[in-house]
Design an enzyme around this catalytic site. Sequence first.
Site, PDB file in Angstrom:
ATOM      1  N   ASP A  85      17.943  35.910  -6.741  1.00  0.00           N
ATOM      2  CA  ASP A  85      18.342  34.501  -6.779  1.00  0.00           C
ATOM      3  C   ASP A  85      19.325  34.260  -5.632  1.00  0.00           C
ATOM      4  O   ASP A  85      20.263  35.047  -5.436  1.00  0.00           O
ATOM      5  CB  ASP A  85      19.015  34.168  -8.102  1.00  0.00           C
ATOM      6  CG  ASP A  85      18.056  34.261  -9.285  1.00  0.00           C
ATOM      7  OD1 ASP A  85      16.864  34.533  -9.061  1.00  0.00           O
ATOM      8  OD2 ASP A  85      18.510  34.076 -10.427  1.00  0.00           O
ATOM      9  N   ASP A 112      10.592  26.487 -17.898  1.00  0.00           N
ATOM     10  CA  ASP A 112      11.969  26.808 -18.262  1.00  0.00           C
ATOM     11  C   ASP A 112      12.312  26.061 -19.534  1.00  0.00           C
ATOM     12  O   ASP A 112      12.261  24.828 -19.573  1.00  0.00           O
ATOM     13  CB  ASP A 112      12.921  26.412 -17.138  1.00  0.00           C
ATOM     14  CG  ASP A 112      12.567  27.090 -15.828  1.00  0.00           C
ATOM     15  OD1 ASP A 112      12.143  28.261 -15.871  1.00  0.00           O
ATOM     16  OD2 ASP A 112      12.706  26.454 -14.767  1.00  0.00           O
TER      17      ASP A 112
END
Length: 241
Positions: free
Chosen positions: A9, A131
């Site tokens: 990330d 998500d």
Amino acid sequence: MIQLIPAIDIIDGKCVRLTKGNYSTKTVYCDDPVYMAKCFEDCGCKRLHIVDLDGAKARHIVNIKVLKDITDNTNLIIDFGGGIKTDDDIKNAFDNGASMVTVGSIAVTNNSIFENWLSKYGANRIILGADVRNGKIAINGWEKDSGIDLLAFLEHYINLGVKNVLCTDISKDGTLTGPAISLYKDIMSKFPDLNLIASGGVSCIDDILDLEKENIPAVVFGKSFYEGKIKLSELWDLQKE
């Protein structure tokens, strides 16, 4: 064998992790994403999941150079996500070495664009990002809840040809409390042919093995490795099985 997909990330060009998607919880683990990608490659991993967290927040790709540098210096199969909102964004990702892209928010806010990409690039190159928070889809770097039910969302796009889904339980992400196995079992029960990628909460190799026992096809992990709870040697041994 469950497919192992390490995650990198990115914020400001650095490897970071958040907790439950909260940007204020950012921890920087490495200033050199290429080095980290090579570490994963050296232990036998074939895939890499890159998330442009700056891009997710800005709603356009920001850290394209990180993607290019990693694809230039490794042989990893990379899926890239974060900030892919326009035709130029998705083309930019593919032109800079992504083999696949993970797209979530745009599938909620502009399904015609997502469906066009699915048709243009093919289901093997598009990963639907799902998500989820409290059973509902969250978007835009998890900052907004859409109110859309997870299973209905998946069913809609699977009926349109989606084959790959990356499902992150936001309540688990970055917490090292174990993955949401019951959630993934429910998804696989309803969609048994889906290439489901579990994400969020992985704390150790045993968590990955537990997912494998439930026939979950693939898993993304990150913080557990950066925190030393999963060792390079364990990844190497698991890849050889």
